[in-house]
Design an enzyme around this catalytic site. Structure first.
Site, short mmCIF file in Angstrom:
data_model
loop_
_atom_site.label_atom_id
_atom_site.label_comp_id
_atom_site.label_asym_id
_atom_site.label_seq_id
_atom_site.Cartn_x
_atom_site.Cartn_y
_atom_site.Cartn_z
N SER A 88 -10.03 -0.59 6.75
CA SER A 88 -9.48 -0.42 5.39
C SER A 88 -8.88 -1.66 4.75
CB SER A 88 -8.46 0.70 5.39
OG SER A 88 -9.14 1.92 5.31
N SER A 118 -9.85 1.78 2.59
CA SER A 118 -8.95 2.54 1.76
C SER A 118 -7.88 1.70 1.04
CB SER A 118 -8.24 3.60 2.61
OG SER A 118 -7.39 3.01 3.57
N LYS A 142 0.84 -1.21 0.00
CA LYS A 142 0.00 0.00 0.00
C LYS A 142 0.87 1.25 0.00
CE LYS A 142 -4.01 1.88 2.54
NZ LYS A 142 -4.97 1.64 3.63
N1 GLN Z 1 -13.11 4.25 6.26
C1 GLN Z 1 -12.42 4.54 7.49
C2 GLN Z 1 -11.95 5.97 7.49
O1 GLN Z 1 -12.12 6.60 6.53
C3 GLN Z 1 -11.30 3.58 7.68
C4 GLN Z 1 -10.03 4.00 7.08
C5 GLN Z 1 -8.92 3.04 7.33
O2 GLN Z 1 -9.10 1.98 7.94
N2 GLN Z 1 -7.73 3.46 6.95
O3 GLN Z 1 -11.41 6.44 8.44
#
Ligand code: GLN
Length: 432
Positions: free
Chosen positions: A147, A123, A48
């Site tokens: 994410s 994400s 990532k």
């Molecule tokens: N969707 C969540 C957020 O926007 C989780 C993001 C993540 O786990 N990096 O914070």
């Protein structure tokens, strides 16, 4: 190095429409110090874009970091190279990991190979999509509130968030450091566990890293699919929070499958689940605001507020507001209290059972291009995943079925440091 060119060219071809990679390692920079042999020899790995790889652009999918080339290897990257893994490049993601759809990337959104025309989730969108499409064998993602698990569910792959502290965060760009964990994505539980064997371990450079006995880290070797007499908890609040009928059906079928092979399903209650999202977001706003203060334009070229997207800016502005002394008591202190309430409730529920099972996401991935104006609608994707981060417990997602050809995963959550148990239930479920 020349060997890399073949597989990278192929990857580039395959990724043209998918856009699961921001950077492909055309020069073979990450292959230079790769071991010849090891647990990951012969495997292609995606990393990532918020995890540092020496010599590759670590952009977090933001314009803010478009000139940022990693100057060292994150702990997990060093481990992957040490076990012979071939890092293919840096995967696409929501900007600074803020999002649940993969659409906020400065480099454009990622497709979903398992549900064409739909978002892949986020994400860690590119990490999930690259694995689902077969472009790479396994990927590394990060999970602050879901994410890894959310895109795993939407793309029909396995994703795993370890107990907080089991994998070092050294080399990860923080979203919210008290919640962030790095974890693996793979096409089956065995490969997921294998990658976890490699990346888990004590690291003195991460103060929250836990030092455990050697035996703890042999997840793939200790996989045991036995489900008979396992006590699996299901919270009665889950059903009403699942927004999509199809997902409810898949999850209930999964529960029936588990019980038909001898697992005992125990209904329990998490009455405070409804406060999980506001609790999570208030914590994230404050921690993210503080984490972004270093992007002031002096070291990384751009001042974040001047070039970032709308969601990142929203979090910085709200975070800055809540951080002010007169408001921190009103919001942040409350959010910390709410976090302990939720953690206690979850730990109490887990006392009664081996693991909790349930949905990973409440709704199907939306169609690419659908404009979501209300941030709450996007945040709603995270209702079932944020709990594990707020409590620091292990949680994984394994494919459970489809609705209209769109995958849905089953989430398994366990007690702190019972990562093996969570993986075993996922493994057992995958066999039946
Ligand atoms: N969707 C969540 C957020 O926007 C989780 C993001 C993540 O786990 N990096 O914070």
């Amino acid at each position: 190095m020349a060997g890399n060119m073949g597989f990278i060219a192929e990857l580039e071809q395959g990724d043209q429409e998918l856009n699961s990679f921001i950077v492909l390692d055309r020069q073979g920079v990450a292959l230079k110090d790769r071991a010849k042999k090891g647990k990951l020899a012969g495997l292609k790995v995606g990393v990532k874009s918020n995890i540092s790889v020496d010599g590759l652009m670590v952009s977090a999918a933001s314009k803010t970091l478009e000139n940022h080339i990693g100057s060292y290897d994150a702990f997990v990257v060093k481990r992957i190279k040490g076990e012979g893994g071939s890092i293919a490049g840096m995967t696409n993601m929501d900007e600074f990991a803020c999002g649940s759809s993969g659409e906020t990337s400065f480099y454009g959104g990622t497709g979903n190979p398992s549900a064409p025309g739909r978002i892949p989730g986020g994400s860690s969108s590119g990490s999930a999509a690259s694995v689902a499409s077969g472009l790479v064998d396994v990927s590394i993602g990060s999970d602050t509130g879901g994410s890894i698990r959310n895109p795993a569910s939407h793309c029909g792959v396995v994703g795993y968030k370890p107990t907080y502290g089991v994998v070092s965060r050294y080399g990860l760009l923080d979203l919210a450091m008290s919640l962030d964990q790095i974890g693996p994505l793979a096409r089956n539980v065995k490969s997921c566990a294998l990658l976890l064997d490699v990346i888990a371990g004590h690291d003195p450079r991460d103060e929250t890293s836990i030092d455990l006995d050697k035996g703890f880290y042999n997840f793939s070797g200790n996989l045991d699919p036995k489900l008979k007499d396992k006590k699996l908890g299901y919270a009665r609040e889950f059903d009403s929070l699942i927004q999509d009928k199809g997902i409810r059906r898949v999850i209930h079928k999964a529960i029936d499958r588990l019980s038909s092979v001898g697992a005992e399903i125990i209904e329990l209650s998490l009455p405070n689940l409804k406060i999980a999202l506001p609790t999570y977001y208030l914590n994230v706003y404050v921690e993210f605001f503080s984490a972004t203060r270093k992007y002031d334009g002096r070291r990384y070229g751009h001042r974040i507020e001047e070039v970032c997207g709308e969601e990142v800016l929203r979090r910085i502005l709200i975070g800055s507001y809540i951080t002010q002394k007169e408001y921190s008591g009103r919001y942040y202190r409350k959010a910390l209290q709410a976090r302990s309430v939720l953690r206690r409730e979850l730990m109490d529920a887990l006392k009664e059972v081996d693991v909790l099972v349930g949905p990973a996401v409440p709704k199907l991935p939306h169609k690419i291009g659908t404009r979501i104006e209300d941030p709450m609608v996007m945040y709603a994707y995270d209702i079932f995943t944020v709990l594990a981060n707020l409590a620091g417990i292990p949680a994984g997602v394994v494919p459970a079925g489809e609705t209209d050809h769109i995958p849905t995963g089953l989430q398994v959550m366990g007690k702190p440091l019972q990562d093996q148990k969570v993986l075993n239930v996922m493994y057992g479920f995958e066999q039946y």
